[in-house]
Motif scaffolding. Sequence first.
Motif, PDB file in Angstrom:
ATOM      1  N   ASN A 428       9.426   9.479  -2.586  1.00 44.43           N
ATOM      2  CA  ASN A 428       9.233   8.746  -4.107  1.00 44.43           C
ATOM      3  C   ASN A 428       8.023   7.874  -2.949  1.00 44.43           C
ATOM      4  OD1 ASN A 428       7.896   7.451  -6.092  1.00 44.43           O
ATOM      5  ND2 ASN A 428       9.724   8.359  -7.249  1.00 44.43           N
ATOM      6  N   PHE A 429       6.865   8.198  -2.754  1.00 45.16           N
ATOM      7  CA  PHE A 429       5.454   8.001  -2.625  1.00 45.16           C
ATOM      8  C   PHE A 429       4.775   7.512  -3.581  1.00 45.16           C
ATOM      9  CE2 PHE A 429       6.739  11.012   0.395  1.00 45.16           C
ATOM     10  CZ  PHE A 429       6.892   9.867   1.997  1.00 45.16           C
ATOM     11  N   TYR A 430       4.699   5.844  -3.387  1.00 44.52           N
ATOM     12  CA  TYR A 430       2.603   5.565  -4.490  1.00 44.52           C
ATOM     13  C   TYR A 430       1.982   4.387  -3.691  1.00 44.52           C
ATOM     14  CZ  TYR A 430       6.368   1.200  -4.304  1.00 44.52           C
ATOM     15  OH  TYR A 430       6.525  -0.042  -3.790  1.00 44.52           O
ATOM     16  N   VAL A 431       0.415   4.100  -3.907  1.00 44.86           N
ATOM     17  CA  VAL A 431      -0.186   3.564  -3.999  1.00 44.86           C
ATOM     18  C   VAL A 431      -0.975   3.024  -5.629  1.00 44.86           C
ATOM     19  CG1 VAL A 431      -2.483   3.461  -3.055  1.00 44.86           C
ATOM     20  CG2 VAL A 431      -0.855   4.535  -1.425  1.00 44.86           C
ATOM     21  N   ILE A 432      -0.607   1.750  -5.529  1.00 41.68           N
ATOM     22  CA  ILE A 432      -1.371   1.226  -6.782  1.00 41.68           C
ATOM     23  C   ILE A 432      -1.813  -0.101  -6.752  1.00 41.68           C
ATOM     24  CG2 ILE A 432      -0.340   0.115  -9.404  1.00 41.68           C
ATOM     25  CD1 ILE A 432       1.953   1.693  -8.147  1.00 41.68           C
ATOM     26  N   THR A 433      -3.339  -0.415  -7.216  1.00 44.12           N
ATOM     27  CA  THR A 433      -4.341  -1.333  -7.622  1.00 44.12           C
ATOM     28  C   THR A 433      -4.177  -2.577  -9.034  1.00 44.12           C
ATOM     29  OG1 THR A 433      -6.088  -2.752  -6.690  1.00 44.12           O
ATOM     30  CG2 THR A 433      -5.765  -0.039  -7.298  1.00 44.12           C
ATOM     31  N   ASP A 434      -4.945  -3.538  -8.934  1.00 41.16           N
ATOM     32  CA  ASP A 434      -4.759  -3.346 -10.636  1.00 41.16           C
ATOM     33  C   ASP A 434      -5.829  -3.967 -10.609  1.00 41.16           C
ATOM     34  OD1 ASP A 434      -2.358  -4.110 -11.613  1.00 41.16           O
ATOM     35  OD2 ASP A 434      -1.219  -5.762 -11.216  1.00 41.16           O
ATOM     36  N   ASN A 435      -6.657  -3.644  -9.381  1.00 42.16           N
ATOM     37  CA  ASN A 435      -8.528  -4.490  -9.627  1.00 42.16           C
ATOM     38  C   ASN A 435      -9.541  -3.233  -8.621  1.00 42.16           C
ATOM     39  OD1 ASN A 435     -11.057  -4.818  -9.893  1.00 42.16           O
ATOM     40  ND2 ASN A 435     -10.128  -6.859  -9.357  1.00 42.16           N
ATOM     41  N   ILE A 436      -9.424  -2.164  -8.555  1.00 42.49           N
ATOM     42  CA  ILE A 436     -10.144  -0.834  -8.132  1.00 42.49           C
ATOM     43  C   ILE A 436     -11.237  -1.199  -8.075  1.00 42.49           C
ATOM     44  CG2 ILE A 436     -10.024   0.681  -9.600  1.00 42.49           C
ATOM     45  CD1 ILE A 436      -9.831   3.187  -7.944  1.00 42.49           C
ATOM     46  N   THR A 437     -11.626  -1.977  -9.030  1.00 39.69           N
ATOM     47  CA  THR A 437     -13.349  -2.193  -9.378  1.00 39.69           C
ATOM     48  C   THR A 437     -14.069  -3.631  -8.371  1.00 39.69           C
ATOM     49  OG1 THR A 437     -12.988  -3.258 -11.103  1.00 39.69           O
ATOM     50  CG2 THR A 437     -13.124  -1.213 -11.486  1.00 39.69           C
ATOM     51  N   GLY A 438     -12.862  -3.732  -7.972  1.00 44.37           N
ATOM     52  CA  GLY A 438     -13.324  -5.214  -6.664  1.00 44.37           C
ATOM     53  C   GLY A 438     -13.257  -4.663  -5.677  1.00 44.37           C
ATOM     54  N   PHE A 439     -12.997  -3.477  -5.089  1.00 43.66           N
ATOM     55  CA  PHE A 439     -13.588  -2.556  -4.091  1.00 43.66           C
ATOM     56  C   PHE A 439     -14.965  -2.387  -3.770  1.00 43.66           C
ATOM     57  CE2 PHE A 439      -8.800  -2.266  -3.390  1.00 43.66           C
ATOM     58  CZ  PHE A 439      -8.323  -2.834  -3.110  1.00 43.66           C
ATOM     59  N   PHE A 440     -15.494  -1.643  -5.002  1.00 40.20           N
ATOM     60  CA  PHE A 440     -16.480  -1.861  -4.840  1.00 40.20           C
ATOM     61  C   PHE A 440     -17.931  -2.593  -5.821  1.00 40.20           C
ATOM     62  CE2 PHE A 440     -13.925   1.279  -5.904  1.00 40.20           C
ATOM     63  CZ  PHE A 440     -14.056   2.659  -5.035  1.00 40.20           C
ATOM     64  N   ASN A 441     -17.334  -3.640  -6.214  1.00 47.40           N
ATOM     65  CA  ASN A 441     -18.122  -4.531  -6.538  1.00 47.40           C
ATOM     66  C   ASN A 441     -17.538  -6.187  -6.407  1.00 47.40           C
ATOM     67  OD1 ASN A 441     -19.969  -6.211  -8.042  1.00 47.40           O
ATOM     68  ND2 ASN A 441     -18.926  -5.906 -10.570  1.00 47.40           N
ATOM     69  N   PRO A 442     -17.669  -7.042  -5.217  1.00 46.81           N
ATOM     70  CA  PRO A 442     -16.964  -7.577  -4.861  1.00 46.81           C
ATOM     71  C   PRO A 442     -17.461  -9.101  -5.337  1.00 46.81           C
ATOM     72  CG  PRO A 442     -18.105  -7.405  -2.794  1.00 46.81           C
ATOM     73  CD  PRO A 442     -18.467  -5.238  -4.612  1.00 46.81           C
ATOM     74  N   MET A 445     -15.369  -9.963  -8.290  1.00 46.35           N
ATOM     75  CA  MET A 445     -14.511  -9.628  -8.797  1.00 46.35           C
ATOM     76  C   MET A 445     -13.798 -10.588  -8.333  1.00 46.35           C
ATOM     77  SD  MET A 445     -11.946  -7.680  -5.237  1.00 46.35           S
ATOM     78  CE  MET A 445     -13.053  -8.728  -3.547  1.00 46.35           C
ATOM     79  N   GLN A 446     -12.189 -11.002  -8.796  1.00 48.38           N
ATOM     80  CA  GLN A 446     -11.513 -12.596  -9.447  1.00 48.38           C
ATOM     81  C   GLN A 446      -9.966 -11.815  -8.928  1.00 48.38           C
ATOM     82  OE1 GLN A 446     -12.416 -13.344 -13.359  1.00 48.38           O
ATOM     83  NE2 GLN A 446     -13.248 -15.279 -12.528  1.00 48.38           N
ATOM     84  N   SER A 447     -10.264 -10.709  -9.023  1.00 46.57           N
ATOM     85  CA  SER A 447      -8.148 -10.948  -7.877  1.00 46.57           C
ATOM     86  C   SER A 447      -8.620  -9.346  -7.136  1.00 46.57           C
ATOM     87  CB  SER A 447      -7.585 -10.599  -9.203  1.00 46.57           C
ATOM     88  OG  SER A 447      -7.405  -9.377  -9.828  1.00 46.57           O
ATOM     89  N   LEU A 448      -7.718  -9.257  -6.271  1.00 43.87           N
ATOM     90  CA  LEU A 448      -7.833  -7.980  -5.780  1.00 43.87           C
ATOM     91  C   LEU A 448      -6.212  -7.461  -5.258  1.00 43.87           C
ATOM     92  CD1 LEU A 448      -9.367  -6.025  -4.031  1.00 43.87           C
ATOM     93  CD2 LEU A 448      -9.201  -6.365  -1.837  1.00 43.87           C
ATOM     94  N   SER A 449      -5.860  -6.675  -5.500  1.00 43.07           N
ATOM     95  CA  SER A 449      -4.311  -5.794  -5.350  1.00 43.07           C
ATOM     96  C   SER A 449      -4.032  -4.992  -4.297  1.00 43.07           C
ATOM     97  CB  SER A 449      -3.561  -6.790  -6.518  1.00 43.07           C
ATOM     98  OG  SER A 449      -3.707  -5.498  -7.587  1.00 43.07           O
ATOM     99  N   LEU A 450      -2.736  -4.701  -3.646  1.00 41.34           N
ATOM    100  CA  LEU A 450      -2.762  -3.830  -2.808  1.00 41.34           C
ATOM    101  C   LEU A 450      -1.316  -3.421  -3.269  1.00 41.34           C
ATOM    102  CD1 LEU A 450      -3.770  -0.939  -2.008  1.00 41.34           C
ATOM    103  CD2 LEU A 450      -3.493  -2.581   0.045  1.00 41.34           C
ATOM    104  N   ASN A 451      -0.237  -2.399  -3.782  1.00 49.68           N
ATOM    105  CA  ASN A 451       1.157  -2.554  -3.986  1.00 49.68           C
ATOM    106  C   ASN A 451       1.302  -0.725  -3.341  1.00 49.68           C
ATOM    107  OD1 ASN A 451       3.660  -3.006  -5.722  1.00 49.68           O
ATOM    108  ND2 ASN A 451       4.237  -2.056  -4.127  1.00 49.68           N
ATOM    109  N   PHE A 452       1.676  -0.881  -1.932  1.00 51.24           N
ATOM    110  CA  PHE A 452       2.636   0.479  -1.443  1.00 51.24           C
ATOM    111  C   PHE A 452       4.236   0.796  -1.074  1.00 51.24           C
ATOM    112  CE2 PHE A 452       0.323  -2.165   2.009  1.00 51.24           C
ATOM    113  CZ  PHE A 452       1.651  -1.997   2.721  1.00 51.24           C
ATOM    114  N   GLY A 453       4.211   1.354  -1.025  1.00 54.82           N
ATOM    115  CA  GLY A 453       6.097   1.433  -0.576  1.00 54.82           C
ATOM    116  C   GLY A 453       5.730   2.859  -0.731  1.00 54.82           C
ATOM    117  N   TRP A 454       8.023   3.636  -0.261  1.00 54.78           N
ATOM    118  CA  TRP A 454       8.151   4.520   0.022  1.00 54.78           C
ATOM    119  C   TRP A 454       9.888   4.474  -0.284  1.00 54.78           C
ATOM    120  CZ3 TRP A 454       8.925   6.943   5.962  1.00 54.78           C
ATOM    121  CH2 TRP A 454       9.810   7.998   5.911  1.00 54.78           C
TER     122      TRP A 454
END
Length: 471
Positions: A428-442, A445-454
């Motif tokens: 089971n793989f996953y990639v998650i972010t709580d603020n995808i808009t932050g990558f395109f409108n810095p 942006m007030q927060s930036l998250s990245l969560n990934f795992g296996w």
Amino acid sequence: MLPIALKFSRVFTLNLKLTYKHLILKNLSAFLLFIILSLNLNAQGITRHFISHIPLSGQSNPSLYPEYRFTLGIPMANWFTEYNTNFSLKNIMADRSHDTLYITPGIFLSKLDRLNFVNFESDFEIISTSLKIKKNYFSFFLTNKTWIEARYPRDLFSLAWKGNAQFIGSFADFRGMGVDFINYNEYAIGWSRAFADKFSLGAHVKYLQGLMNFKTATSDITLKVDTTTYWLTADYSLKIKIAAPVDTNGISIHSAKDVLTFGNRGLGLDLGGTYKFNDKLKLSASLLDLGYIHWTKNTKSYFIENQQIKFEGIKIDSTFSFNFSDSTLKIMTDTLLEKFRFSKNYEPFTTGLNPKLYLTASYDLTQHDRLGFVLYNRFYKYYNYMSYSLLYQHRFGNILSFTTSMTLNSRGNAKIGAGITWRIFGSNFYVITDNITGFFNPLSMQSLSLNFGWYYVKVSPGKGKAPKATF
């Protein structure tokens, strides 16, 4: 002495003219500046919390009763990190045109609270596993956790920008200013159980191994401006607690070995409950990180209590020339060093964790579509951080799922998150972010998250295939 009150103009802009070949660097520069200013990981994990079919979501909801018989988190392969602050770069700089950025400190000041924060938090899962036995579900996970926070008062920037005239007859408030840092390992044993297919309860009991700590335990600082003389009077009390193999002589190798021992011990507790009203509606609540760490190894405390220092101005003679000799500077320096002489002790101390609260409601629109709401609150010493989230999830058969979220915090700032999970060959793989808009409108942006795992996952015996893609 000549009393002076300083007042500066609020009108100021700094233009940064960009040529066409530099346009591509504008958003990148803003992005990097945000990272520098807002190193933080305020581990909300709202989107992750809502995706109940990945084992990791059970860490934020101990009552989760997953669909798998057995799971194993691939060692060192699961990581969650997030950056947060209570302002965005658009409060400091903005676009005047397609090729110009300008800085406006006045707008920046108007957006600040009395006390503001920049923090970073990271959860690095070393290993985890879980096993379902009849109606009981047991889990174990070992996670390295880091939390850093810097708090800064509005009056500090206001004093630098507008001068001391604004505080005549009152005071500049620097209380709460400071930096906190903690790093520890969390060994957690979890249990959850389903009762009558209506509700489930769960808990995590955690042993905490403190590794390093830096804490601003007391920061009570004010600066008064006299109404007649304009003299500045600073009243201050400071206390800093440290548990680390570092002192004024540098890093001690012998003390560094103590970091890997279990001398700094603590306990933690997570609680959760889920109630299923019917086949569609489900409510859950979880309270996490109730606990403490008692620091006994490599501890040092530096403190100053109830001190006061006055600045009466600089002498000006009859010709309006400053009488500011080297001896005068030496006297001022010696006075400051004396007034800021810290006392020191080596006493053990205790720090508490920052509890989190999740209140969640989910409604199954179809067998493949779920709608949800999450209220999140984190309790800090000087403030609470609260947010409200709407979420939607769709599962594409047994292999793929997609989740999106929209979160609004108590300051009225919004962000959009997204997550994707896929299951193949028992993994089971996953990639998650709580603020995808932050990558395109810095700039916003007030927060930036990245969560990934296996994770390796195993279904219940006798089924011979993965569970149906229903909620």
